[in-house]
Motif scaffolding. Sequence first.
Motif, PDB file in Angstrom:
ATOM      1  N   VAL A   7      -4.204  -3.281   5.495  1.00 63.84           N
ATOM      2  CA  VAL A   7      -3.138  -2.517   6.135  1.00 63.84           C
ATOM      3  C   VAL A   7      -2.926  -1.194   5.410  1.00 63.84           C
ATOM      4  O   VAL A   7      -2.799  -0.143   6.034  1.00 63.84           O
ATOM      5  N   ILE A   8      -2.935  -1.243   4.086  1.00 63.41           N
ATOM      6  CA  ILE A   8      -2.750  -0.015   3.302  1.00 63.41           C
ATOM      7  C   ILE A   8      -3.915   0.946   3.535  1.00 63.41           C
ATOM      8  O   ILE A   8      -3.710   2.147   3.691  1.00 63.41           O
ATOM      9  N   THR A   9      -5.124   0.426   3.599  1.00 62.75           N
ATOM     10  CA  THR A   9      -6.292   1.260   3.870  1.00 62.75           C
ATOM     11  C   THR A   9      -6.170   1.919   5.234  1.00 62.75           C
ATOM     12  O   THR A   9      -6.469   3.114   5.388  1.00 62.75           O
ATOM     13  N   LEU A  11      -3.386   2.587   6.844  1.00 64.63           N
ATOM     14  CA  LEU A  11      -2.345   3.614   6.736  1.00 64.63           C
ATOM     15  C   LEU A  11      -2.877   4.873   6.052  1.00 64.63           C
ATOM     16  O   LEU A  11      -2.602   5.994   6.488  1.00 64.63           O
ATOM     17  N   LYS A  12      -3.649   4.702   4.991  1.00 63.39           N
ATOM     18  CA  LYS A  12      -4.236   5.856   4.297  1.00 63.39           C
ATOM     19  C   LYS A  12      -5.162   6.632   5.216  1.00 63.39           C
ATOM     20  O   LYS A  12      -5.153   7.866   5.236  1.00 63.39           O
ATOM     21  N   THR A  13      -5.962   5.902   5.991  1.00 59.05           N
ATOM     22  CA  THR A  13      -6.888   6.542   6.925  1.00 59.05           C
ATOM     23  C   THR A  13      -6.123   7.361   7.955  1.00 59.05           C
ATOM     24  O   THR A  13      -6.504   8.499   8.260  1.00 59.05           O
ATOM     25  N   ILE A  14      -5.047   6.798   8.480  1.00 56.83           N
ATOM     26  CA  ILE A  14      -4.233   7.518   9.465  1.00 56.83           C
ATOM     27  C   ILE A  14      -3.657   8.788   8.846  1.00 56.83           C
ATOM     28  O   ILE A  14      -3.719   9.872   9.439  1.00 56.83           O
ATOM     29  N   VAL A  15      -3.129   8.666   7.641  1.00 55.69           N
ATOM     30  CA  VAL A  15      -2.516   9.814   6.974  1.00 55.69           C
ATOM     31  C   VAL A  15      -3.561  10.890   6.684  1.00 55.69           C
ATOM     32  O   VAL A  15      -3.303  12.085   6.858  1.00 55.69           O
ATOM     33  N   GLU A  16      -4.744  10.500   6.267  1.00 58.40           N
ATOM     34  CA  GLU A  16      -5.782  11.466   5.895  1.00 58.40           C
ATOM     35  C   GLU A  16      -6.409  12.143   7.109  1.00 58.40           C
ATOM     36  O   GLU A  16      -6.852  13.283   7.011  1.00 58.40           O
ATOM     37  N   PRO A  28       3.875  -1.211  14.099  1.00 60.62           N
ATOM     38  CA  PRO A  28       3.208  -2.511  13.931  1.00 60.62           C
ATOM     39  C   PRO A  28       2.608  -2.701  12.534  1.00 60.62           C
ATOM     40  O   PRO A  28       2.634  -3.808  11.992  1.00 60.62           O
ATOM     41  N   LEU A  29       2.098  -1.635  11.953  1.00 61.65           N
ATOM     42  CA  LEU A  29       1.527  -1.733  10.607  1.00 61.65           C
ATOM     43  C   LEU A  29       2.608  -2.016   9.574  1.00 61.65           C
ATOM     44  O   LEU A  29       2.413  -2.839   8.677  1.00 61.65           O
ATOM     45  N   ILE A  30       3.744  -1.371   9.714  1.00 63.64           N
ATOM     46  CA  ILE A  30       4.845  -1.599   8.780  1.00 63.64           C
ATOM     47  C   ILE A  30       5.366  -3.031   8.928  1.00 63.64           C
ATOM     48  O   ILE A  30       5.640  -3.706   7.929  1.00 63.64           O
ATOM     49  N   LYS A  35       5.657  -8.468   6.626  1.00 65.19           N
ATOM     50  CA  LYS A  35       5.389  -9.912   6.691  1.00 65.19           C
ATOM     51  C   LYS A  35       4.487 -10.356   5.541  1.00 65.19           C
ATOM     52  O   LYS A  35       4.707 -11.407   4.938  1.00 65.19           O
ATOM     53  N   LEU A  36       3.470  -9.551   5.243  1.00 62.81           N
ATOM     54  CA  LEU A  36       2.560  -9.896   4.149  1.00 62.81           C
ATOM     55  C   LEU A  36       3.301  -9.919   2.818  1.00 62.81           C
ATOM     56  O   LEU A  36       3.089 -10.822   1.999  1.00 62.81           O
TER      57      LEU A  36
END
Length: 78
Positions: A7-9, A11-16, A28-30, A35-36
């Motif tokens: 999920v973090i990867t 998010l990083k991809t989206i931001v970059e 949905p990612l948040i 939940k995780l």
Amino acid sequence: MNTTSNVITLLKTIVETQKTVRTNRLVPLIKQLTKLYARQNEKIHSQQKTIDDLNKRYQRAQTKADKRLKRLNELEGK
């Protein structure tokens, strides 16, 4: 099921790669990340409880062993 790192990867991809991001893409990612983290917290809490229980058992056993040793030493001394 995604892991936290996946999920973090993502998010990083989206931001970059995106200049702007719609919140409906991030929500949905948040939620998934929340939940995780909640599951991880439950696991840590469970492990801490197990450790506490084991420590109590160990302390009781150690106390009993100390008392027995003391009695044995008293009997041998008489």
